[in-house]
Design an enzyme around this catalytic site. Structure first.
Site, mmCIF file in Angstrom:
data_model
loop_
_atom_site.group_PDB
_atom_site.id
_atom_site.type_symbol
_atom_site.label_atom_id
_atom_site.label_comp_id
_atom_site.label_asym_id
_atom_site.label_seq_id
_atom_site.Cartn_x
_atom_site.Cartn_y
_atom_site.Cartn_z
ATOM 1 N N HIS A 54 -3.460 4.097 3.768
ATOM 2 C CA HIS A 54 -3.863 4.923 3.147
ATOM 3 C C HIS A 54 -4.808 6.878 4.024
ATOM 4 C CE1 HIS A 54 -7.665 1.393 3.804
ATOM 5 N NE2 HIS A 54 -6.560 0.785 3.192
ATOM 6 N N GLU A 56 -6.419 8.302 4.951
ATOM 7 C CA GLU A 56 -6.624 9.321 6.597
ATOM 8 C C GLU A 56 -5.456 9.337 7.572
ATOM 9 O OE1 GLU A 56 -10.122 7.283 5.416
ATOM 10 O OE2 GLU A 56 -8.355 7.169 4.705
ATOM 11 N N CYS A 84 -12.489 3.342 6.784
ATOM 12 C CA CYS A 84 -12.179 1.568 6.757
ATOM 13 C C CYS A 84 -11.977 1.306 8.158
ATOM 14 C CB CYS A 84 -11.129 0.670 6.600
ATOM 15 S SG CYS A 84 -9.911 1.544 6.352
ATOM 16 N N CYS A 87 -8.611 2.948 9.196
ATOM 17 C CA CYS A 87 -9.094 4.271 9.481
ATOM 18 C C CYS A 87 -9.446 5.016 11.034
ATOM 19 C CB CYS A 87 -9.321 5.182 7.925
ATOM 20 S SG CYS A 87 -7.805 4.777 7.042
#
Length: 164
Positions: A54, A56, A84, A87
């Site tokens: 992801h 992040e 999420c 993250c």
């Protein structure tokens, strides 16, 4: 601070657009320290076939390499979509001071929508959270991306039916 937030969110949007060019979900992130971008990343989950790729998490990893330290205190993370659970965990563990996000995520957002892990005082670190910065632009990127996918699938289905 609002203009600065918008300025850095525009940089995160540039990252999101890089993801879209790779047929990745268009999410981008930048990490800023002392007014300077120290890390930038975009989703690479499909490209890398890694569930943890992801924007992040990739930005946190890059910032740690850049600074030579796992603690990212006194930094701000700008991300186009609300983080999420995974993250938010990376954000907490790296001690990021502030998180600024664009669009809320009703299906996975853990910075205020489904829950707020970043400001839960049961954890040993909390982050300041600012939501909705360039929300319309960030949300539109995602809406357009998923609309294109639906249209493409519809077209492929129609082509299969035409061949039968």
């Amino acid at each position: 601070m609002e203009n600065q937030d918008e300025q850095f969110m525009l940089e995160a949007i540039k990252e999101a657009k890089k993801a879209e060019l790779l047929d990745e979900v268009p999410i981008g992130a930048v990490i800023v320290k002392n007014g300077q971008i120290i890390a930038r990343a975009h989703n690479l989950r499909e490209t890398e076939q890694m569930s943890t790729a992801h924007a992040e998490v990739l930005a946190v990893e890059q910032a740690c390499r850049e600074t030579g330290f796992w603690r990212l205190e006194d930094t701000t993370l700008y991300v186009t979509l609300e983080p999420c659970p995974m993250c938010t965990g990376a954000i907490m563990l790296s001690r990021i001071k502030r998180v600024v996000y664009g669009a809320s995520d009703p299906k996975g957002g853990c910075a205020g929508t489904l829950m707020n892990l970043l400001q839960d005082d049961r954890f040993n670190h909390q982050s300041e959270v600012t939501k909705g910065v360039l929300e319309q632009e960030c949300g539109q990127l995602l809406s357009d991306f998923f609309r294109k996918i639906r249209d493409r699938k519809k077209q492929e289905k129609q082509q299969r039916m035409d061949l039968q």
